[in-house]
Each structure stands twice: as structure tokens, then as C-alpha cells.
Design an enzyme around this catalytic site. Structure first.
Site, PDB file in Angstrom:
ATOM      1  N   GLU A 249       0.806  -1.239   0.000  1.00 35.65           N
ATOM      2  CA  GLU A 249       0.000   0.000   0.000  1.00 35.65           C
ATOM      3  C   GLU A 249       0.835   1.284   0.000  1.00 35.65           C
ATOM      4  O   GLU A 249       0.288   2.361  -0.243  1.00 35.65           O
ATOM      5  CB  GLU A 249      -0.961   0.019   1.196  1.00 35.65           C
ATOM      6  CG  GLU A 249      -0.263   0.277   2.514  1.00 35.65           C
ATOM      7  CD  GLU A 249      -1.091   1.113   3.492  1.00 35.65           C
ATOM      8  OE1 GLU A 249      -2.276   1.342   3.250  1.00 35.65           O
ATOM      9  OE2 GLU A 249      -0.503   1.524   4.501  1.00 35.65           O
ATOM     10  N   ASN A 250       2.143   1.183   0.299  1.00 40.15           N
ATOM     11  CA  ASN A 250       3.003   2.368   0.303  1.00 40.15           C
ATOM     12  C   ASN A 250       4.077   2.311  -0.775  1.00 40.15           C
ATOM     13  O   ASN A 250       5.068   3.047  -0.724  1.00 40.15           O
ATOM     14  CB  ASN A 250       3.694   2.524   1.663  1.00 40.15           C
ATOM     15  CG  ASN A 250       2.729   2.604   2.808  1.00 40.15           C
ATOM     16  OD1 ASN A 250       2.562   1.633   3.550  1.00 40.15           O
ATOM     17  ND2 ASN A 250       2.069   3.725   2.968  1.00 40.15           N
TER      18      ASN A 250
ATOM     19  N   HIS B 203      -4.432   3.199   2.051  1.00 38.98           N
ATOM     20  CA  HIS B 203      -3.911   4.057   0.967  1.00 38.98           C
ATOM     21  C   HIS B 203      -4.152   3.470  -0.426  1.00 38.98           C
ATOM     22  O   HIS B 203      -3.615   3.984  -1.404  1.00 38.98           O
ATOM     23  CB  HIS B 203      -2.412   4.293   1.163  1.00 38.98           C
ATOM     24  CG  HIS B 203      -2.083   5.101   2.380  1.00 38.98           C
ATOM     25  ND1 HIS B 203      -2.683   6.313   2.657  1.00 38.98           N
ATOM     26  CD2 HIS B 203      -1.208   4.879   3.397  1.00 38.98           C
ATOM     27  CE1 HIS B 203      -2.206   6.785   3.792  1.00 38.98           C
ATOM     28  NE2 HIS B 203      -1.313   5.937   4.269  1.00 38.98           N
TER      29      HIS B 203
ATOM     30  N   HIS C 256      -5.048  -5.130   8.251  1.00 39.46           N
ATOM     31  CA  HIS C 256      -4.364  -3.837   8.167  1.00 39.46           C
ATOM     32  C   HIS C 256      -5.067  -2.885   9.132  1.00 39.46           C
ATOM     33  O   HIS C 256      -6.138  -2.363   8.828  1.00 39.46           O
ATOM     34  CB  HIS C 256      -4.449  -3.343   6.723  1.00 39.46           C
ATOM     35  CG  HIS C 256      -3.556  -2.200   6.416  1.00 39.46           C
ATOM     36  ND1 HIS C 256      -2.224  -2.351   6.126  1.00 39.46           N
ATOM     37  CD2 HIS C 256      -3.789  -0.867   6.372  1.00 39.46           C
ATOM     38  CE1 HIS C 256      -1.687  -1.162   5.898  1.00 39.46           C
ATOM     39  NE2 HIS C 256      -2.615  -0.237   6.043  1.00 39.46           N
TER      40      HIS C 256
ATOM     41  N   HIS D 272       0.277  -2.164   8.752  1.00 43.63           N
ATOM     42  CA  HIS D 272      -0.115  -0.756   8.799  1.00 43.63           C
ATOM     43  C   HIS D 272       0.750   0.119   9.701  1.00 43.63           C
ATOM     44  O   HIS D 272       1.011   1.255   9.358  1.00 43.63           O
ATOM     45  CB  HIS D 272      -1.590  -0.563   9.190  1.00 43.63           C
ATOM     46  CG  HIS D 272      -1.999   0.869   9.390  1.00 43.63           C
ATOM     47  ND1 HIS D 272      -2.091   1.773   8.349  1.00 43.63           N
ATOM     48  CD2 HIS D 272      -2.318   1.572  10.514  1.00 43.63           C
ATOM     49  CE1 HIS D 272      -2.467   2.957   8.825  1.00 43.63           C
ATOM     50  NE2 HIS D 272      -2.599   2.866  10.127  1.00 43.63           N
TER      51      HIS D 272
ATOM     52  N   HIS E 127       3.893  -0.221  10.467  1.00 45.40           N
ATOM     53  CA  HIS E 127       5.283  -0.214   9.976  1.00 45.40           C
ATOM     54  C   HIS E 127       6.297  -0.537  11.078  1.00 45.40           C
ATOM     55  O   HIS E 127       7.502  -0.443  10.853  1.00 45.40           O
ATOM     56  CB  HIS E 127       5.657   1.130   9.308  1.00 45.40           C
ATOM     57  CG  HIS E 127       4.875   1.432   8.071  1.00 45.40           C
ATOM     58  ND1 HIS E 127       5.309   2.316   7.101  1.00 45.40           N
ATOM     59  CD2 HIS E 127       3.685   0.970   7.626  1.00 45.40           C
ATOM     60  CE1 HIS E 127       4.409   2.394   6.128  1.00 45.40           C
ATOM     61  NE2 HIS E 127       3.424   1.584   6.424  1.00 45.40           N
TER      62      HIS E 127
END
Ligand SMILES: [Fe+2]
Ligand SMILES: [Fe+2]
Length: 257
Positions: A39-40, A68, A149, A174, A176
Site C-alpha cells: 500500500e506504500n 492508501h 491492516h 499498517h 510499519h
């Protein structure tokens, strides 16, 4: 079956590190399938179509996402293909794509389910109800891996208790930041609250600390940029045999070592 699950891949440095990590894991760990939260992966926020192609080429079989996922509009037709890139299943139904994917491996079928938490996050449908429906729809002989997440550790642990005995891994993403609570519940369900990220070490969750600090100290919007420098890939190795999780081992690849 041996599964490598990698935490959120952050921007260009995250992709560089993930490429090295996947190559190392597939060469030396006997991994059958690689799952990663992506997602990043594009500029630190979202996933663009071109980036998903790059991640597939490096050996990632199934991509999960999170809050995201909608940042880059060109990913919507890719999600609609339903061929390995997921969005959280509990986005309301008109959203393109799916939150469940079945991937065949020589060691058997693996089902990946992607869910989004609701505590301290945007309003979406109930992740517990969505999990119930998807687990019921999964083939009985498949290994089932859930990417939850979510922000709150309590919501993630609640999901682990909800799904214990019914799926084979619940992996949190999510935040990190990896947690050290990997465990196996009832001898069936592997669990970790958060697997961490693939990204630069000298950062705030992958972003340039100066910009993050400026936003916290002033309360004003400040544009974040992805940090760089050596980093690490945080993941977990999930071993599955005869309907049980038999190994849930945090794994880290450190760039340059
Ligand atoms: Fe993330
Ligand atoms: Fe997220």
C-alpha cells in the site's frame, strides 16, 4: 508450504530492499509463495499500476493493501482483474477489486484475505463480518492467510481470537513497526500484531523524519517525502502443514549484510 509475508513496502528504497529480500528468501529459505503489503510502494503512499508490475517481476505473488489503496487511480483496473492484487474486503461493495485471492503452489493452495480495521481509521464495513463470510467461502484444503491492516493492537488481537482455529495466519500490517508477539494459537493459527515494513532505517515509518517532526511540532500540513539510506525488510515466515500453522517466525533481511 512455506510462505514469506513482507510488511508494507515503502517507496523506491522499500522496493529496492524488497527485491533483495525476496531473492535471498527464495534462494535460501525454500519459500513457495511470497505475499507482501504494497500500500506504500509508490512514492510512499498508494500503489500505481507500473509499480505493481515491478513488484510482480521481483517475485511477489500476492499483494495486499490498506487505507492508501485508492491513491493512484490507475490501480483500479488492476484491482478489477482480481489476479493477485487485493484491496481490503470490507470496503463497501461498489469498490473495484476483491479482498480474497486463491494462489496455487506446488505445496497446495493458499488463500490470502485482506481486511481493514476500523479503530482510529476511516469508516468501512465490519471486518469481522467480512472475515466470517470469506473464511466460509475458502476451500477446505487451502492454507488461509489474513492480512489485517489496522492501527489498534487490541483490534488486531481481537481478530486473532475471532479467527483462531479457522485460519492459519493472521498477520497485522499498517503501523510499519514490528512487534515481538509472534505466536501460534491452538496449534493452528499463527499470529503477529504487526510484521513491520520494508524501508529505510533512518526514518519515521519510512518517511523523512524532518517533515514528520515539522508536522507534529507545528500542527500544520507538511508534505512528507520518502527517506533513503540503508534499510531492512521485515517479514514473517509462515510454515503450514496438514491444516495447521507449524511455524510463525519473524524474519528480517538487512540491506548490505
Ligand atoms: Fe502502510
Ligand atoms: Fe496503512
Amino acid at each position: 508450504m512455506r510462505i514469506l509475508f513482507l510488511g508494507d513496502i515503502v517507496g523506491r528504497p522499500g522496493r529496492r530492499i524488497a527485491r533483495q529480500a525476496v531473492a535471498k528468501a527464495t534462494a535460501s529459505l525454500g519459500v513457495d509463495v511470497v505475499v507482501a503489503n504494497v500500500e506504500n510502494a509508490s512514492g510512499g503512499v498508494g500503489i500505481a499500476a507500473k509499480t505493481w508490475g515491478e513488484l510482480c517481476a521481483m517475485g511477489i505473488h500476492v499483494g495486499t493493501t490498506g487505507n492508501h489503496v485508492w491513491k493512484h487511480r490507475d490501480i483500479e483496473p488492476v484491482l478489477a482483474r482480481r489476479d493477485g492484487l487485493l484491496r481490503p474486503a470490507n470496503y463497501p461493495e461498489p469498490a473495484p477489486g476483491t479482498g480474497m485471492h486463491l494462489h496455487s503452489t506446488p505445496a497446495g493452495p493458499v488463500v490470502v484475505i485482506n481486511l481493514l480495521g476500523r479503530t482510529f481509521m476511516e469508516a468501512v464495513d465490519c471486518p469481522f463480518a467480512a472475515a466470517d463470510a470469506l473464511v466460509a467461502a475458502a476451500p477446505a484444503d487451502a492454507c488461509i492467510v489474513v492480512d489485517f491492516h489496522a492501527e489498534a493492537t487490541s483490534e488486531k488481537w481481537a481478530m486473532a481470537h475471532f479467527l483462531r482455529g479457522r485460519v492459519h495466519a493472521v498477520v497485522g500490517t499498517h503501523t510499519h513497526v514490528p512487534t515481538r508477539d509472534a505466536t501460534i494459537l491452538d496449534g493452528v493459527t499463527g499470529y503477529i500484531t504487526d510484521v513491520g515494513m520494508c524501508g529505510p532505517r533512518e526514518s519515521c515509518l519510512g518517511m523523512d523524519p524532518k517533515a514528520v517532526l515539522a508536522r507534529f511540532r507545528t500542527g500544520r500540513p507538511v508534505r512528507f517525502t520518502v527517506a533513503d539510506g540503508p534499510g531492512a525488510a521485515h517479514g514473517v515466515i509462515i510454515d503450514w502443514a496438514e491444516g495447521r500453522c507449524v511455524g510463525m517466525s519473524p524474519w528480517e533481511y538487512t540491506e548490505g549484510l
